[in-house]
Design an enzyme around this catalytic site. Structure first.
Site, PDB file in Angstrom:
ATOM      1  N   ASN A 134       2.972  23.241 -47.181  1.00  0.00           N
ATOM      2  CA  ASN A 134       3.494  23.428 -48.532  1.00  0.00           C
ATOM      3  C   ASN A 134       3.754  24.911 -48.750  1.00  0.00           C
ATOM      4  O   ASN A 134       3.018  25.761 -48.231  1.00  0.00           O
ATOM      5  CB  ASN A 134       2.481  22.932 -49.568  1.00  0.00           C
ATOM      6  CG  ASN A 134       2.995  23.079 -50.987  1.00  0.00           C
ATOM      7  OD1 ASN A 134       4.118  22.686 -51.308  1.00  0.00           O
ATOM      8  ND2 ASN A 134       2.189  23.660 -51.866  1.00  0.00           N
ATOM      9  N   HIS A 178       3.910  27.693 -51.791  1.00  0.00           N
ATOM     10  CA  HIS A 178       3.451  27.858 -53.172  1.00  0.00           C
ATOM     11  C   HIS A 178       3.815  29.269 -53.632  1.00  0.00           C
ATOM     12  O   HIS A 178       3.597  30.236 -52.894  1.00  0.00           O
ATOM     13  CB  HIS A 178       1.936  27.647 -53.240  1.00  0.00           C
ATOM     14  CG  HIS A 178       1.396  27.721 -54.643  1.00  0.00           C
ATOM     15  ND1 HIS A 178       1.507  26.676 -55.525  1.00  0.00           N
ATOM     16  CD2 HIS A 178       0.780  28.724 -55.306  1.00  0.00           C
ATOM     17  CE1 HIS A 178       0.966  27.035 -56.690  1.00  0.00           C
ATOM     18  NE2 HIS A 178       0.511  28.267 -56.584  1.00  0.00           N
TER      19      HIS A 178
HETATM   20  C1  GRF Z   1       9.345  27.295 -54.998  1.00  0.00           C
HETATM   21  O1  GRF Z   1       9.007  28.380 -55.815  1.00  0.00           O
HETATM   22  C2  GRF Z   1       8.120  26.783 -54.265  1.00  0.00           C
HETATM   23  O2  GRF Z   1       7.183  27.770 -53.985  1.00  0.00           O
HETATM   24  C3  GRF Z   1       7.529  25.815 -55.251  1.00  0.00           C
HETATM   25  O3  GRF Z   1       8.624  25.215 -55.889  1.00  0.00           O
HETATM   26  C4  GRF Z   1       9.753  26.084 -55.824  1.00  0.00           C
HETATM   27  C5  GRF Z   1      10.847  25.301 -55.196  1.00  0.00           C
HETATM   28  O4  GRF Z   1      12.073  25.973 -55.231  1.00  0.00           O
HETATM   29  N1  GRF Z   1       6.622  24.900 -54.599  1.00  0.00           N
HETATM   30  P1  GRF Z   1      13.293  25.415 -54.393  1.00  0.00           P
HETATM   31  O5  GRF Z   1      13.508  23.965 -54.819  1.00  0.00           O
HETATM   32  O6  GRF Z   1      12.960  25.531 -52.952  1.00  0.00           O
HETATM   33  O7  GRF Z   1      14.467  26.257 -54.774  1.00  0.00           O
END
Ligand code: GRF
Length: 201
Positions: free
Chosen positions: A101, A103
């Site tokens: 994941n 984050h």
């Molecule tokens: C990112 O900031 C990621 O860290 C979080 O959700 C966001 C997703 O952005 N889990 P994207 O859909 O990849 O543009």
């Protein structure tokens, strides 16, 4: 052998795009499946534009559906990139240590249930910390708790809003996540990155 990667998404898909661009034809890993809990996730369109199978989960809480789709595409590694639902425990058990994941904060701070999107950046700003960043970690049964594999730091600047901070963090996510996937492909399994990527821009 090429590592076959599935990416789970719920929204925009900019991290998916970063992965698709980084994992070109000669890369040791390839995105072969994108799954979403939402049929209207813009990320699905990005996948289709790259010729990658884009599938909508009819029941994201059903482990059998997940396991069927992952097995059908012979997935080695599952990447959660902006996927906002809990992955069923039976899927985590079957793919133990093979689910990542990303984050948008420096875990273990600013993680856990409810800590997603702008909530994360608002909490970072409210805390007064001068530093934030991105974390890539293994996924276990608890939100944002699994082993940390890599982090990238950014400065929190005076006058930052949740939007400006999110954009700064996102730019390092786009480097960090492909780096972790490429390292996993080289090692045959997810491994910690030797160095933390630093960025103050
Ligand atoms: C990112 O900031 C990621 O860290 C979080 O959700 C966001 C997703 O952005 N889990 P994207 O859909 O990849 O543009």
């Amino acid at each position: 052998m090429t590592m076959r990667v599935a990416v789970a998404v719920s929204g925009r898909g900019s991290n998916l795009e970063a992965l698709l661009r980084a994992l070109g034809a000669d890369a040791p890993a390839r995105v072969v499946l994108v799954v979403s809990n939402r049929a209207d996730a813009p990320a699905l369109e990005r996948a289709r534009e790259h010729g990658v199978a884009a599938e909508v989960l009819s029941d994201p809480a059903d482990p059998a559906e997940w396991l069927d789709r992952l097995a059908h595409h012979r997935i080695d590694l599952l990447v959660l990139a902006g996927y906002l639902k809990l992955v069923p425990a039976a899927v985590i058990a079957r793919y133990r240590d093979r689910i990542l994941n990303v984050h948008p904060a420096l875990l273990p701070a600013f993680g856990g249930r409810g800590m997603y999107g702008h909530h994360v950046h608002e909490a970072v700003l409210a805390s007064g910390t001068r530093e934030s960043g991105a974390t890539v970690h293994l996924v276990d049964e608890v939100y944002d708790r699994g082993r940390i594999l890599a982090q990238a730091r950014v400065a929190v600047l005076p006058g930052d809003s949740a939007e400006t901070l999110a954009a700064r963090v996102l730019s390092v996510e786009h480097r960090l996540l492909p780096a972790v996937v490429l390292a996993a492909a080289a090692a045959g399994r997810p491994v910690p990155l030797p160095e933390t990527v630093e960025s103050s821009s």
